[in-house]
Design an enzyme around this catalytic site. Structure first.
Site, PDB file in Angstrom:
ATOM      1  N   LYS A 188       9.743  76.718  44.438  1.00 17.25           N
ATOM      2  CA  LYS A 188       9.280  75.967  45.617  1.00 17.25           C
ATOM      3  C   LYS A 188      10.162  74.728  45.670  1.00 17.25           C
ATOM      4  O   LYS A 188      10.012  73.790  44.885  1.00 17.25           O
ATOM      5  CB  LYS A 188       7.810  75.570  45.437  1.00 17.25           C
ATOM      6  CG  LYS A 188       7.030  75.402  46.711  1.00 17.25           C
ATOM      7  CD  LYS A 188       7.564  74.354  47.678  1.00 17.25           C
ATOM      8  CE  LYS A 188       7.139  72.970  47.314  1.00 17.25           C
ATOM      9  NZ  LYS A 188       7.759  71.937  48.191  1.00 17.25           N
ATOM     10  N   GLU A 247       8.055  67.064  34.293  1.00 16.27           N
ATOM     11  CA  GLU A 247       9.177  66.118  34.234  1.00 16.27           C
ATOM     12  C   GLU A 247       8.952  65.130  35.373  1.00 16.27           C
ATOM     13  O   GLU A 247       9.170  65.459  36.539  1.00 16.27           O
ATOM     14  CB  GLU A 247      10.506  66.847  34.453  1.00 16.27           C
ATOM     15  CG  GLU A 247      10.814  67.944  33.435  1.00 16.27           C
ATOM     16  CD  GLU A 247      11.533  67.435  32.203  1.00 16.27           C
ATOM     17  OE1 GLU A 247      11.838  66.226  32.136  1.00 16.27           O
ATOM     18  OE2 GLU A 247      11.766  68.245  31.292  1.00 16.27           O
ATOM     19  N   CYS A 292      15.395  59.763  38.227  1.00 12.66           N
ATOM     20  CA  CYS A 292      14.246  59.497  37.337  1.00 12.66           C
ATOM     21  C   CYS A 292      14.675  58.689  36.127  1.00 12.66           C
ATOM     22  O   CYS A 292      13.921  57.857  35.640  1.00 12.66           O
ATOM     23  CB  CYS A 292      13.615  60.814  36.898  1.00 12.66           C
ATOM     24  SG  CYS A 292      14.804  61.931  36.132  1.00 12.66           S
ATOM     25  N   GLU A 333       7.957  52.493  39.754  1.00 10.74           N
ATOM     26  CA  GLU A 333       9.203  53.204  40.043  1.00 10.74           C
ATOM     27  C   GLU A 333       9.523  53.037  41.532  1.00 10.74           C
ATOM     28  O   GLU A 333       8.738  53.448  42.385  1.00 10.74           O
ATOM     29  CB  GLU A 333       9.057  54.689  39.707  1.00 10.74           C
ATOM     30  CG  GLU A 333      10.361  55.444  39.842  1.00 10.74           C
ATOM     31  CD  GLU A 333      10.193  56.951  39.641  1.00 10.74           C
ATOM     32  OE1 GLU A 333       9.266  57.536  40.240  1.00 10.74           O
ATOM     33  OE2 GLU A 333      11.001  57.536  38.905  1.00 10.74           O
TER      34      GLU A 333
HETATM   35  P1  NAD Z   1       6.925  64.735  44.689  1.00  4.38           P
HETATM   36  O1  NAD Z   1       5.968  64.771  43.553  1.00  4.38           O
HETATM   37  O2  NAD Z   1       6.493  64.146  45.956  1.00  4.38           O
HETATM   38  O3  NAD Z   1       7.453  66.192  45.024  1.00  4.38           O
HETATM   39  C1  NAD Z   1       8.021  67.024  44.031  1.00  4.38           C
HETATM   40  C2  NAD Z   1       7.759  68.469  44.412  1.00  4.38           C
HETATM   41  O4  NAD Z   1       6.357  68.709  44.328  1.00  4.38           O
HETATM   42  C3  NAD Z   1       8.166  68.807  45.856  1.00  4.38           C
HETATM   43  O5  NAD Z   1       8.698  70.108  45.880  1.00  4.38           O
HETATM   44  C4  NAD Z   1       6.836  68.765  46.576  1.00  4.38           C
HETATM   45  O6  NAD Z   1       6.792  69.545  47.737  1.00  4.38           O
HETATM   46  C5  NAD Z   1       5.917  69.330  45.519  1.00  4.38           C
HETATM   47  N1  NAD Z   1       4.498  69.016  45.718  1.00  4.38           N
HETATM   48  C6  NAD Z   1       3.947  67.986  46.398  1.00  4.38           C
HETATM   49  N2  NAD Z   1       2.599  68.069  46.368  1.00  4.38           N
HETATM   50  C7  NAD Z   1       2.286  69.167  45.663  1.00  4.38           C
HETATM   51  C8  NAD Z   1       1.070  69.786  45.274  1.00  4.38           C
HETATM   52  N3  NAD Z   1      -0.106  69.290  45.620  1.00  4.38           N
HETATM   53  N4  NAD Z   1       1.128  70.909  44.519  1.00  4.38           N
HETATM   54  C9  NAD Z   1       2.310  71.426  44.120  1.00  4.38           C
HETATM   55  N5  NAD Z   1       3.496  70.895  44.489  1.00  4.38           N
HETATM   56  C10 NAD Z   1       3.496  69.772  45.236  1.00  4.38           C
HETATM   57  O7  NAD Z   1       8.219  63.991  44.104  1.00  4.38           O
HETATM   58  P2  NAD Z   1       9.548  63.625  44.919  1.00  4.38           P
HETATM   59  O8  NAD Z   1       9.277  62.390  45.673  1.00  4.38           O
HETATM   60  O9  NAD Z   1      10.088  64.813  45.606  1.00  4.38           O
HETATM   61  O10 NAD Z   1      10.552  63.335  43.723  1.00  4.38           O
HETATM   62  C11 NAD Z   1      10.766  62.096  43.196  1.00  4.38           C
HETATM   63  C12 NAD Z   1      10.066  61.963  41.861  1.00  4.38           C
HETATM   64  O11 NAD Z   1      10.559  62.957  40.963  1.00  4.38           O
HETATM   65  C13 NAD Z   1      10.320  60.652  41.179  1.00  4.38           C
HETATM   66  O12 NAD Z   1       9.114  60.144  40.667  1.00  4.38           O
HETATM   67  C14 NAD Z   1      11.271  61.018  40.057  1.00  4.38           C
HETATM   68  O13 NAD Z   1      11.239  60.136  38.965  1.00  4.38           O
HETATM   69  C15 NAD Z   1      10.817  62.373  39.689  1.00  4.38           C
HETATM   70  N6  NAD Z   1      11.883  63.118  38.993  1.00  4.38           N
HETATM   71  C16 NAD Z   1      11.755  63.365  37.657  1.00  4.38           C
HETATM   72  C17 NAD Z   1      12.765  64.027  36.964  1.00  4.38           C
HETATM   73  C18 NAD Z   1      12.651  64.309  35.495  1.00  4.38           C
HETATM   74  O14 NAD Z   1      13.400  65.131  35.005  1.00  4.38           O
HETATM   75  N7  NAD Z   1      11.765  63.653  34.759  1.00  4.38           N
HETATM   76  C19 NAD Z   1      13.899  64.443  37.655  1.00  4.38           C
HETATM   77  C20 NAD Z   1      14.001  64.169  39.016  1.00  4.38           C
HETATM   78  C21 NAD Z   1      12.987  63.513  39.673  1.00  4.38           C
END
Ligand code: NAD
Length: 487
Positions: free
Chosen positions: A180, A255, A290, A389
């Site tokens: 997804k 993550e 991140c 963040e």
């Molecule tokens: P997000 O949590 O909004 O979305 C991430 C994914 O989750 C998207 O595909 C989104 O559609 C999906 N999602 C949203 N709601 C959901 C639900 N209820 N059930 C299942 N899936 C759902 O995050 P974002 O804004 O896209 O990404 C940024 C964040 O990701 C930052 O906090 C960043 O630090 C983190 N990040 C972490 C790593 C790591 O390796 N630790 C790497 C990259 C980004």
């Protein structure tokens, strides 16, 4: 390449069971070029029915994928790596348009994506168990088995490398995969799905279902046919996904975000420290990382000099549309742009004017979601801009006086993802690496490491490890076989 276009808007579909298909609902999501604010593409908006179709196809495909010998599966993944490289230019352009990042960084990301497939291709025939000595009357051994169908939820900041980071080890371990992708950046994921298919991954073993989190994401997390969830994204979503997976006793790893300390001591090579600081928070994906170095902890003896040099270096950076390959591209979306701007306002309320203000006076009249490097000096670790963040090119500079104080500030966080130190004192570097709460520690180079080095967090940054051979543990389970063979 990519999709097909009606007028100038390219159309992209879901990729399920070896075919491009529209969403069951017929709905689509517009994909915005964040440098121009124009919708340049549309993608099918997957929902629960599409996830169900993908999971069913994945379940049916595992016999064929596991029927291939491990080296044969490895060759398929190596072909995938080669195809990704062959398509580097077109994938990079698509990535820059959907995400906003500078084109040279997009090319690097495609290369990293290829590297993941190449790296795990080499692991398919090395996922070994052990023998356990129970005495002469028994033979005991373990088998590392795949989990079945794994679900992968990917964020928008590195849509190619994060897709590859979890999909490649899962496929290498013999699982079938449903991805997804993020609603902002699904196009490269769909293209990667097609390239994996072309490389010889059986129909149904790789499925890509773009869609909104609350629809496709939630449906993937709750689907009874999905045995493991690999989630990369924000803390609140990660907690929700982990809780849902726990209720069904699914394997899961998370993550999530970070607020990472970058600590500079006077004995460091300051050129390296400046370069490391620039890439840590400004020039890699405009700080939407991140593991960004969001908190600069700088020793009071070099605070003034270091800040002057940092400001000079920042003033030389270029910003513009990603296709023109500046140092800093547009932020991914209007939502992220508003979020980063609101944190710049928070910083102004907490500390007054920043030393460098990345929000131009005419920001509301210009096109594109651009926020330049922004530096707040004289911060302390209690401020919101030091604790939350921001996920953009906004740096909080916190002076410190002793090593103990630096460590205390570094560890005073809800997060525990990455940490970096710039020092030429070997003992100090080792003490810091030992005592800092972080999944990875960078010494004298921010983002040091590669696809080979395990990556993950503590605390709100999540749990589980991706990258390196350790990622294979997330996508396998152990079966113990014990034979009683008599006297
Ligand atoms: P997000 O949590 O909004 O979305 C991430 C994914 O989750 C998207 O595909 C989104 O559609 C999906 N999602 C949203 N709601 C959901 C639900 N209820 N059930 C299942 N899936 C759902 O995050 P974002 O804004 O896209 O990404 C940024 C964040 O990701 C930052 O906090 C960043 O630090 C983190 N990040 C972490 C790593 C790591 O390796 N630790 C790497 C990259 C980004």
């Amino acid at each position: 390449m990519t999709g097909h276009s009606t007028s100038t808007v390219q159309q992209f579909e879901l990729f399920i069971d070896g075919e491009s298909v529209p969403a069951a609902s017929g709905e689509t999501i517009p994909i915005i070029d964040s440098a121009t604010e124009e919708a340049f593409a549309e993608v099918a908006a997957g929902g629960a029915d599409d996830i169900d179709r993908a999971v069913t196809a994945a379940e049916a495909s595992t016999t064929e994928w596991l029927g291939m010998s491990p080296p044969e599966r490895g060759r398929v993944l190596n072909r995938a790596a080669a195809l990704i490289r062959e398509n580097k230019d077109s994938l990079a352009e698509l990535l820059t348009r959907e995400n906003g990042k500078p084109i040279s960084q997009a090319r690097t990301e495609i290369e990293v994506g290829a590297r993941y497939f190449e790296y795990y291709a080499g692991a398919t025939d090395k996922i070994q168990g052990e023998t356990i000595p129970l005495g002469r009357e028994y033979v005991d051994f373990t088998i590392r088995e795949p989990l079945g169908v794994t679900g992968h939820i990917v964020p928008w900041n590195f849509p190619v490398s994060l897709f590859a980071r979890s999909v490649a080890p899962s496929l290498a371990a013999g699982n079938a995969v449903v991805v997804k992708s993020a609603e902002q950046t699904p196009l490269t994921s769909v293209e990667l799905g097609k390239l994996l298919d072309e490389a010889g991954v059986p129909d149904g073993t790789i499925n890509v279902v773009p869609g909104y989190g609350a629809d496709a994401g939630a449906a993937l997390t709750t689907h009874a046919g999905v045995n493991a969830i690999a989630f990369t994204g924000s803390v609140p979503t990660g907690k929700e996904v982990a809780a849902t997976a726990a209720r069904q006793l699914k394997h899961v790893h998370i993550e999530a975000g970070g607020k990472n300390p970058n600590v500079v001591f006077p004995d460091a090579d300051l050129d390296d420290a400046i370069e490391g600081t620039l890439i840590s928070i400004f020039t890699r994906n405009a700080g939407q990382v991140c593991s960004a170095g969001d908190r600069l902890l700088v020793h009071e003896d070099i605070h003034e000099e270091f800040l002057d040099r940092l400001v000079d270096a920042v003033e030389d950076l270029t910003m513009g549309p990603g296709l023109e390959d500046p140092d800093v591209g547009a932020l991914v979306s209007e939502e992220q742009y508003e979020k980063v701007r609101s944190y710049v306002e928070v910083g102004k309320q907490e500390l007054g004017e920043p030393v460098v203000d990345g929000v131009p006076d005419d920001a509301d009249e210009t096109t594109g979601y651009f926020v330049g490097p922004t530096i707040f000096d004289g911060a302390n670790n209690d401020l919101r801009i030091a604790r939350e963040e921001i996920f953009g090119p906004v740096l909080a500079v916190i002076p410190f006086s002793t090593e103990e104080e630096a460590l205390e500030i570094a560890n005073d966080s809800d997060y525990g993802l990455s940490a970096g130190i710039f020092t030429n004192d070997l003992e100090r570097a080792h003490r810091f690496a030992r005592d800092v709460v972080a999944g990875q520690v960078y010494v004298n180079e921010w983002f040091a490491g590669g696809v080979e080095t395990p990556f993950g967090g503590h605390r709100d940054s999540g749990f589980g490890r991706e990258k390196g051979l350790e990622a294979l543990d997330q996508f396998t389970t152990t079966k113990n076989v014990c034979l009683s063979i008599g006297e």
